[in-house]
Design an enzyme around this catalytic site. Structure first.
Site, PDB file in Angstrom:
ATOM      1  N   SER A  49      33.673 -35.776   4.381  1.00 30.58           N
ATOM      2  CA  SER A  49      35.011 -35.960   4.886  1.00 30.58           C
ATOM      3  C   SER A  49      35.540 -34.542   5.165  1.00 30.58           C
ATOM      4  O   SER A  49      35.021 -33.771   4.572  1.00 30.58           O
ATOM      5  CB  SER A  49      35.355 -36.737   3.490  1.00 30.58           C
ATOM      6  N   TYR A 108      35.769 -37.222  -5.575  1.00 26.70           N
ATOM      7  CA  TYR A 108      35.247 -37.671  -4.319  1.00 26.70           C
ATOM      8  C   TYR A 108      35.135 -36.537  -3.320  1.00 26.70           C
ATOM      9  O   TYR A 108      34.096 -36.242  -2.669  1.00 26.70           O
ATOM     10  CB  TYR A 108      36.352 -38.541  -3.553  1.00 26.70           C
TER      11      TYR A 108
HETATM   12  N1  LIG Z   1      37.826 -44.432   5.938  1.00 29.64           N
HETATM   13  C1  LIG Z   1      38.015 -43.202   5.917  1.00 29.64           C
HETATM   14  O1  LIG Z   1      39.254 -42.923   6.129  1.00 29.64           O
HETATM   15  C2  LIG Z   1      37.097 -42.086   5.538  1.00 29.64           C
HETATM   16  C3  LIG Z   1      37.217 -40.613   5.436  1.00 29.64           C
HETATM   17  C4  LIG Z   1      36.463 -39.684   5.311  1.00 29.64           C
HETATM   18  C5  LIG Z   1      35.185 -40.179   4.892  1.00 29.64           C
HETATM   19  N2  LIG Z   1      34.963 -41.456   4.653  1.00 29.64           N
HETATM   20  C6  LIG Z   1      33.525 -41.851   4.333  1.00 29.64           C
HETATM   21  O2  LIG Z   1      32.924 -42.828   5.376  1.00 29.64           O
HETATM   22  C7  LIG Z   1      32.016 -43.614   4.411  1.00 29.64           C
HETATM   23  C8  LIG Z   1      32.366 -45.051   4.689  1.00 29.64           C
HETATM   24  O3  LIG Z   1      33.555 -45.125   4.455  1.00 29.64           O
HETATM   25  P1  LIG Z   1      34.602 -46.514   4.763  1.00 29.64           P
HETATM   26  O4  LIG Z   1      36.108 -46.236   4.840  1.00 29.64           O
HETATM   27  O5  LIG Z   1      33.933 -47.499   5.738  1.00 29.64           O
HETATM   28  O6  LIG Z   1      34.466 -47.163   3.388  1.00 29.64           O
HETATM   29  P2  LIG Z   1      34.848 -48.764   2.916  1.00 29.64           P
HETATM   30  O7  LIG Z   1      35.168 -49.627   3.991  1.00 29.64           O
HETATM   31  O8  LIG Z   1      34.938 -48.838   1.376  1.00 29.64           O
HETATM   32  O9  LIG Z   1      33.021 -49.297   3.031  1.00 29.64           O
HETATM   33  C9  LIG Z   1      32.278 -48.609   1.962  1.00 29.64           C
HETATM   34  C10 LIG Z   1      30.732 -49.476   2.047  1.00 29.64           C
HETATM   35  O10 LIG Z   1      30.016 -48.807   1.055  1.00 29.64           O
HETATM   36  C11 LIG Z   1      29.424 -49.758   0.122  1.00 29.64           C
HETATM   37  N3  LIG Z   1      29.277 -49.414  -1.098  1.00 29.64           N
HETATM   38  C12 LIG Z   1      30.301 -49.150  -1.853  1.00 29.64           C
HETATM   39  N4  LIG Z   1      29.671 -48.964  -3.203  1.00 29.64           N
HETATM   40  C13 LIG Z   1      28.374 -49.201  -3.137  1.00 29.64           C
HETATM   41  C14 LIG Z   1      27.420 -49.336  -3.873  1.00 29.64           C
HETATM   42  N5  LIG Z   1      27.411 -48.842  -5.375  1.00 29.64           N
HETATM   43  N6  LIG Z   1      26.019 -49.521  -3.517  1.00 29.64           N
HETATM   44  C15 LIG Z   1      25.774 -49.942  -2.215  1.00 29.64           C
HETATM   45  N7  LIG Z   1      26.822 -49.876  -1.436  1.00 29.64           N
HETATM   46  C16 LIG Z   1      27.930 -49.559  -1.953  1.00 29.64           C
HETATM   47  C17 LIG Z   1      30.402 -51.094   0.479  1.00 29.64           C
HETATM   48  O11 LIG Z   1      29.671 -52.154   0.401  1.00 29.64           O
HETATM   49  P3  LIG Z   1      29.765 -53.511  -0.698  1.00 29.64           P
HETATM   50  O12 LIG Z   1      31.180 -53.264  -1.435  1.00 29.64           O
HETATM   51  O13 LIG Z   1      29.179 -54.535  -0.243  1.00 29.64           O
HETATM   52  O14 LIG Z   1      28.667 -52.700  -1.669  1.00 29.64           O
HETATM   53  C18 LIG Z   1      30.815 -50.813   1.973  1.00 29.64           C
HETATM   54  O15 LIG Z   1      29.710 -51.187   2.949  1.00 29.64           O
HETATM   55  C19 LIG Z   1      32.351 -43.210   2.946  1.00 29.64           C
HETATM   56  O16 LIG Z   1      31.097 -42.222   2.722  1.00 29.64           O
HETATM   57  C20 LIG Z   1      33.704 -42.605   3.068  1.00 29.64           C
HETATM   58  O17 LIG Z   1      33.515 -41.300   1.862  1.00 29.64           O
HETATM   59  C21 LIG Z   1      35.759 -42.343   5.098  1.00 29.64           C
END
Ligand SMILES: NC(=O)c1ccc[n+]([C@@H]2O[C@H](COP(=O)([O-])OP(=O)(O)OC[C@H]3O[C@@H](n4cnc5c(N)ncnc54)[C@H](OP(=O)(O)O)[C@@H]3O)[C@@H](O)[C@H]2O)c1
Length: 270
Positions: free
Chosen positions: A145, A158
């Protein structure tokens, strides 16, 4: 001639956090490039829905693994399914983010975040990386990130896990390259996903929220070309200028102050 994406990273991709958000899009774009996909997350219903839609839209094979990645025994849970499959691409995408003052969060929640965001990716990269190196090909993407670049208040743990992912990825980029394994630390910026929305951001004029599609396309294009990549030209330029013009303590104040404005108010500016 350069091998195709599926020749280099196929036949199977293993994608964590594939039930929604960036992970679901990684799964779709890998399938679009001809890879079979293994989808991992905890929500069984959402995994099933993603899996069916990918099979229907792209005609590839899918597997789902409902698994809490904060568990210590994740490798024991995945091997009955992955043991006979050749995983050529690992996307360590699952991540938990909760914007909040550090001391307001219970310790067990922070430790769980550390395990999902950092330990799980470490274990999977070691497990699949070994097999990829033996085969002389493969790819590993770690979702980092932009918060990995500077201390980020109200997201301290985080940001720490994301810095871990970035440095692990860049180190492995060098170390696994002689074995034909490409590694990328991908620093997503603010991206419109359920996880992003769950932190209820206010609109902030200085933040450009990206869509999942171009973000994932950029990550897949950067794999094999760069050790790490910040998503989006505006973010890349912003962090480049900040690094060139500001001392670290000022950059940390700017980044942390913007968190307070966007998700707070949490505290007084320092
Ligand atoms: N969106 C942003 O602005 C952003 C920015 C920088 C970095 N990122 C990174 O990108 C990645 C994806 O982010 P996102 O925004 O798509 O997140 P999201 O919408 O919250 O999705 C997170 C995913 O991780 C899974 N997950 C969460 N806890 C888990 C656990 N204990 N075991 C297995 N699976 C788990 C969730 O599925 P379940 O709930 O079904 O378990 C979901 O599929 C993350 O690593 C995040 O840090 C995102």
């Amino acid at each position: 001639m350069k091998p195709s994406f599926s020749a280099k990273y196929g036949p199977w991709a293993f994608i964590t956090g594939a039930s929604r958000g960036l992970g679901a899009e990684f799964a779709r774009q890998c399938a679009e490039r001809g890879l079979n996909v293994i989808l991992v997350a905890t929500n069984t219903e959402m995994l099933k829905a993603q899996s069916e839609s990918i099979q229907k839209d792209f005609g590839v094979q899918t597997r789902t693994i409902a698994l809490d990645l904060s568990r210590e025994d994740i490798l024991q849970h995945i091997t009955p399914i992955t043991g006979s499959l050749e995983v050529g691409l690992l996307v360590n995408n699952a991540g938990v983010s909760k914007v909040s003052p550090f001391l307001d969060l219970p310790l067990d929640r922070l430790v769980k975040q550390l395990h999902v965001n950092a330990r799980a990716g470490l274990m999977l990269a070691h497990h699949f990386g070994k097999k990829m190196a033996e085969r002389g090909k493969g790819g590993i993407i770690f979702l980092s990130s932009a918060s990995a670049m500077y201390g980020t208040a109200y997201s301290a743990n985080y940001a720490g896990t994301k810095a871990y992912n970035l440095i692990l990825a860049e180190s492995l980029w060098y170390e696994l390259s002689p074995y034909g394994v490409d590694v990328l630390g991908f620093m997503a910026g603010s991206t419109k996903t359920p996880g992003w929305d769950a932190n209820t951001p206010k609109t902030a004029r200085f933040v450009k929220v990206m869509d999942v599609k171009p973000t994932v396309t950029e990550a897949l294009k950067a794999l094999g070309k760069h050790p790490s990549r910040i998503a989006g030209i505006t973010n890349r330029l912003g962090y480049f200028l900040m690094g060139k013009t500001l001392p670290r303590h000022r950059a940390i104040r700017i980044v942390s102050g913007s968190m307070d404005k966007m998700f707070g108010p949490f505290g007084d500016e320092v």
